[in-house]
Scaffold this active site. Structure first.
Site, PDB file in Angstrom:
ATOM      1  N   LYS A 242       0.868  -1.305   0.177  1.00  0.00           N
ATOM      2  CA  LYS A 242       0.166   0.099   0.119  1.00  0.00           C
ATOM      3  C   LYS A 242       0.911   1.149   0.107  1.00  0.00           C
ATOM      4  O   LYS A 242       1.732   1.340   0.723  1.00  0.00           O
ATOM      5  CB  LYS A 242      -0.748   0.247   1.230  1.00  0.00           C
ATOM      6  CG  LYS A 242      -2.066  -0.900   1.221  1.00  0.00           C
ATOM      7  CD  LYS A 242      -2.972  -0.690   2.557  1.00  0.00           C
ATOM      8  CE  LYS A 242      -4.277  -1.746   2.364  1.00  0.00           C
ATOM      9  NZ  LYS A 242      -5.009  -1.484   3.530  1.00  0.00           N
TER      10      LYS A 242
ATOM     11  N   GLY B 177      -7.793   3.406  -4.115  1.00  0.00           N
ATOM     12  CA  GLY B 177      -7.193   2.072  -4.658  1.00  0.00           C
ATOM     13  C   GLY B 177      -5.799   2.518  -5.322  1.00  0.00           C
ATOM     14  O   GLY B 177      -5.204   1.666  -6.090  1.00  0.00           O
TER      15      GLY B 177
ATOM     16  N   HIS C  25     -15.489  -4.267   4.900  1.00  0.00           N
ATOM     17  CA  HIS C  25     -14.962  -2.978   5.260  1.00  0.00           C
ATOM     18  C   HIS C  25     -16.121  -2.341   5.982  1.00  0.00           C
ATOM     19  O   HIS C  25     -17.196  -2.118   5.492  1.00  0.00           O
ATOM     20  CB  HIS C  25     -15.003  -2.259   3.862  1.00  0.00           C
ATOM     21  CG  HIS C  25     -14.488  -0.733   4.187  1.00  0.00           C
ATOM     22  ND1 HIS C  25     -14.073  -0.117   3.082  1.00  0.00           N
ATOM     23  CD2 HIS C  25     -14.482  -0.152   5.080  1.00  0.00           C
ATOM     24  CE1 HIS C  25     -13.624   1.139   3.464  1.00  0.00           C
ATOM     25  NE2 HIS C  25     -13.996   1.146   4.826  1.00  0.00           N
TER      26      HIS C  25
ATOM     27  N   GLU D 145     -11.946   3.276   9.964  1.00  0.00           N
ATOM     28  CA  GLU D 145     -12.153   2.306   9.187  1.00  0.00           C
ATOM     29  C   GLU D 145     -11.572   0.894   9.600  1.00  0.00           C
ATOM     30  O   GLU D 145     -10.495   0.683  10.054  1.00  0.00           O
ATOM     31  CB  GLU D 145     -11.870   2.571   7.951  1.00  0.00           C
ATOM     32  CG  GLU D 145     -12.123   4.055   7.209  1.00  0.00           C
ATOM     33  CD  GLU D 145     -13.204   4.151   6.642  1.00  0.00           C
ATOM     34  OE1 GLU D 145     -13.472   3.443   5.662  1.00  0.00           O
ATOM     35  OE2 GLU D 145     -14.072   5.204   6.783  1.00  0.00           O
TER      36      GLU D 145
ATOM     37  N   ASN E 233     -10.703   8.442   8.487  1.00  0.00           N
ATOM     38  CA  ASN E 233     -11.178   9.559   7.797  1.00  0.00           C
ATOM     39  C   ASN E 233     -11.488  10.538   8.418  1.00  0.00           C
ATOM     40  O   ASN E 233     -12.603  10.661   9.293  1.00  0.00           O
ATOM     41  CB  ASN E 233     -12.204   8.991   6.789  1.00  0.00           C
ATOM     42  CG  ASN E 233     -11.814   8.270   5.683  1.00  0.00           C
ATOM     43  OD1 ASN E 233     -10.784   8.554   5.035  1.00  0.00           O
ATOM     44  ND2 ASN E 233     -12.504   7.345   5.422  1.00  0.00           N
TER      45      ASN E 233
ATOM     46  N   ARG F  73     -13.040  13.440   8.286  1.00  0.00           N
ATOM     47  CA  ARG F  73     -13.953  14.326   7.653  1.00  0.00           C
ATOM     48  C   ARG F  73     -15.387  13.670   7.699  1.00  0.00           C
ATOM     49  O   ARG F  73     -15.537  12.556   7.951  1.00  0.00           O
ATOM     50  CB  ARG F  73     -13.610  14.423   6.016  1.00  0.00           C
ATOM     51  CG  ARG F  73     -13.332  13.092   5.433  1.00  0.00           C
ATOM     52  CD  ARG F  73     -13.086  13.296   3.911  1.00  0.00           C
ATOM     53  NE  ARG F  73     -12.737  12.215   3.065  1.00  0.00           N
ATOM     54  CZ  ARG F  73     -13.583  10.898   3.148  1.00  0.00           C
ATOM     55  NH1 ARG F  73     -14.668  11.066   3.273  1.00  0.00           N
ATOM     56  NH2 ARG F  73     -12.799   9.685   2.523  1.00  0.00           N
TER      57      ARG F  73
ATOM     58  N   VAL G 145     -19.251  10.348   2.331  1.00  0.00           N
ATOM     59  CA  VAL G 145     -20.126  10.406   1.453  1.00  0.00           C
ATOM     60  C   VAL G 145     -21.532   9.685   2.074  1.00  0.00           C
ATOM     61  O   VAL G 145     -22.529  10.131   1.851  1.00  0.00           O
ATOM     62  CB  VAL G 145     -19.815   9.666   0.185  1.00  0.00           C
ATOM     63  CG1 VAL G 145     -21.036   9.536  -0.812  1.00  0.00           C
ATOM     64  CG2 VAL G 145     -18.706  10.354  -0.370  1.00  0.00           C
TER      65      VAL G 145
ATOM     66  N   ARG H  31     -25.416   4.855  -4.324  1.00  0.00           N
ATOM     67  CA  ARG H  31     -24.629   6.055  -5.057  1.00  0.00           C
ATOM     68  C   ARG H  31     -25.033   5.878  -6.557  1.00  0.00           C
ATOM     69  O   ARG H  31     -24.988   5.186  -7.344  1.00  0.00           O
ATOM     70  CB  ARG H  31     -23.142   5.839  -4.732  1.00  0.00           C
ATOM     71  CG  ARG H  31     -22.805   6.105  -3.389  1.00  0.00           C
ATOM     72  CD  ARG H  31     -21.144   6.046  -3.336  1.00  0.00           C
ATOM     73  NE  ARG H  31     -20.667   5.938  -2.132  1.00  0.00           N
ATOM     74  CZ  ARG H  31     -19.197   6.608  -1.736  1.00  0.00           C
ATOM     75  NH1 ARG H  31     -18.704   6.948  -2.622  1.00  0.00           N
ATOM     76  NH2 ARG H  31     -19.002   6.503  -0.371  1.00  0.00           N
TER      77      ARG H  31
END
Length: 450
Positions: A158, A165, A208, A275, A290, A292, A295, A336
């Site tokens: 990563k 991704g 996830h 997460e 995250n 923030r 979504v 979405r």
């Protein structure tokens, strides 16, 4: 409380923030690129300032233009939404220097949690379970090779500055490691200007699952339960739900307490998510934080009747959180809706919407900035709407989503509505039996000809 908030974003999230500000009696300033002049967020804000041409680098990512817009309109706070500058430590710092409140994390917090390697190290100190892997950034391929052999394959490379991704490679055999190392670093360098890598054990059959948290300036935090974001394509989420069909009461309590422990350990202020990857045995591991709004925040709002944007603004103004940990009483699903052709490998489909009919009815929420006659620009993310259904049970929420998707008509462009309609009939989805690998075997059925 703030008198005027500038929203440094576009589209549905900008409109979402404007709505809450109006309900709180706070004036709003929209910023927009020339491509977004006809967007609803521009029409519904109290003031609007054009900040540049269509490219993000010359408008929504142009810090000097946004600060100038805040200063000329006398805004005393900036809400960054998600994406763009929402997790940019430099922008948070510039706001601080101009005495404008950044409704988000501090520069120090963004730096601490934005770098995945340092975030993992911090979470280990907090006592939060982490995926086995490298201690910090990898210094050479030889070190990577040695560590991978010690951990055992499969492993995941990563990029430490990664996202969406980019710079990620799953490696199943030792002989594939070198190619993965070279290509991941090259992609990370091109995407983020940083080719630093770290290595983790690859979690098989992962889900996830993220925990929504809110912290205040006193260092106190609480969690607002989980969201299952496992259905993804190329690491981009497609649909989310809460509660997770994989969750047990014991696991929810354990993960929730871990997330609160993480937030309080770093004295996190604002809304954020911890997460986690959860394996098939329900072992969970910290993945990232995250700093923030997400979504998918509306599904949390729906199941606990809570305005997360309002809470963000209140915390930023120095008002303490309630301190209560929440458990969902209802079930909510978000689809979405993207301007993409699901029958053609999800190819982007910008253009003019000639017809739009929005679904409605009890338990149906639609967050969108588009309308009939609106032209979707090709310059930004292709998401144009979020369709959310909420009901007493998961089965009822799915049936409501099927009905809402059938009612949702968008003509003139291609959208992912047909994908979501097929997903809602998939036996594995209906059974709640899915992982982050779900889309690898999902096949769209051919469209029905008129």
């Amino acid at each position: 409380m703030f008198k005027k908030i500038l929203i440094a974003n576009r589209g549905e999230i900008a409109l979402r923030v404007i709505r809450t500000c109006k309900e709180m009696g706070i004036k709003t300033v929209a910023v927009y690129s020339t491509a977004d002049a006809e967007s609803l967020h521009v029409k519904f804000a109290d003031e609007a300032v054009c900040i540049g041409p269509p490219p993000s680098s010359e408008s929504y990512l142009k810090m000097s233009n946004i600060i100038a817009a805040a200063e000329i309109t006398n805004a005393d706070a900036i809400h960054p939404g998600y994406g763009f500058l929402s997790e940019n430590a430099k922008f948070s710092k510039i706001c601080e220097e101009h005495n404008i409140k950044f409704i988000g994390a501090s520069p120090e917090m963004i730096e601490k949690m934005g770098d995945k390697a340092s975030a993992k190290s911090t979470m280990k100190k907090a006592g939060v379970p982490c995926v086995p892997g490298s201690e910090g950034i990898l210094e050479s391929f030889e070190q990577t090779e040695k560590l991978a052999a010690e951990m055992g394959f499969p492993v995941m490379l990563k990029a430490t500055a990664g996202g969406g991704g980019k710079g990620m490679r799953a490696v199943w055999k030792p002989e594939n490691l070198r190619n993965a190392w070279d290509s991941a670093r090259q992609e990370a360098k091109a995407s983020f200007g940083n080719d630093a890598m770290y290595l983790e054990k690859l979690i098989e059959e992962p889900r996830h699952i993220e925990i929504q948290i809110v912290g205040d300036s006193s260092g106190k935090a609480c969690h607002l339960s989980e969201r299952d974001c496992s259905i993804q394509r190329r690491h981009q989420k497609l649909t989310e739900e809460t509660p997770s069909p994989f969750m047990t009461d014991e696991l929810r309590e354990e993960m929730g307490l871990s997330a609160v422990k993480a937030a309080e350990f770093i004295k996190y202020e604002g809304a954020g998510t911890i997460e986690f990857l959860v394996d098939k045995h329900r072992n969970f591991y910290f993945m990232e934080m995250n700093t923030r709004i997400q979504v998918e925040h509306p599904i949390t709002e729906q199941v606990i009747d809570f305005d997360l944007i309002r809470e963000q603004i209140m915390v930023a103004a120095g008002i303490p959180i309630s301190g209560k940990n929440y458990t969902p009483k209802l079930h909510s699903i978000e689809c979405r809706i993207n301007a993409e052709d699901p029958f053609n490998d999800f190819r982007p489909s910008p253009g003019k919407i000639t017809t739009l009919h929005a679904p409605g009815g009890h338990g149906v929420r639609l967050d969108t900035h588009v309308y009939s006659g609106y032209t979707i620009p090709p310059n930004y993310d292709s998401m144009i709407a979020k369709l959310i259904t909420t009901a007493q049970t998961r089965e009822e929420a799915i049936n409501k989503m099927k009905r809402a998707l059938d009612e949702f008509v968008i003509e003139g462009i291609k959208t992912t509505i047909p994908f979501h309609r097929q997903l809602m009939d998939h036996p594995d989805y209906l059974a709640g039996n899915y992982t982050t690998k779900f889309m690898e075997s999902f096949k769209m059925e051919a469209p029905v000809e008129d």
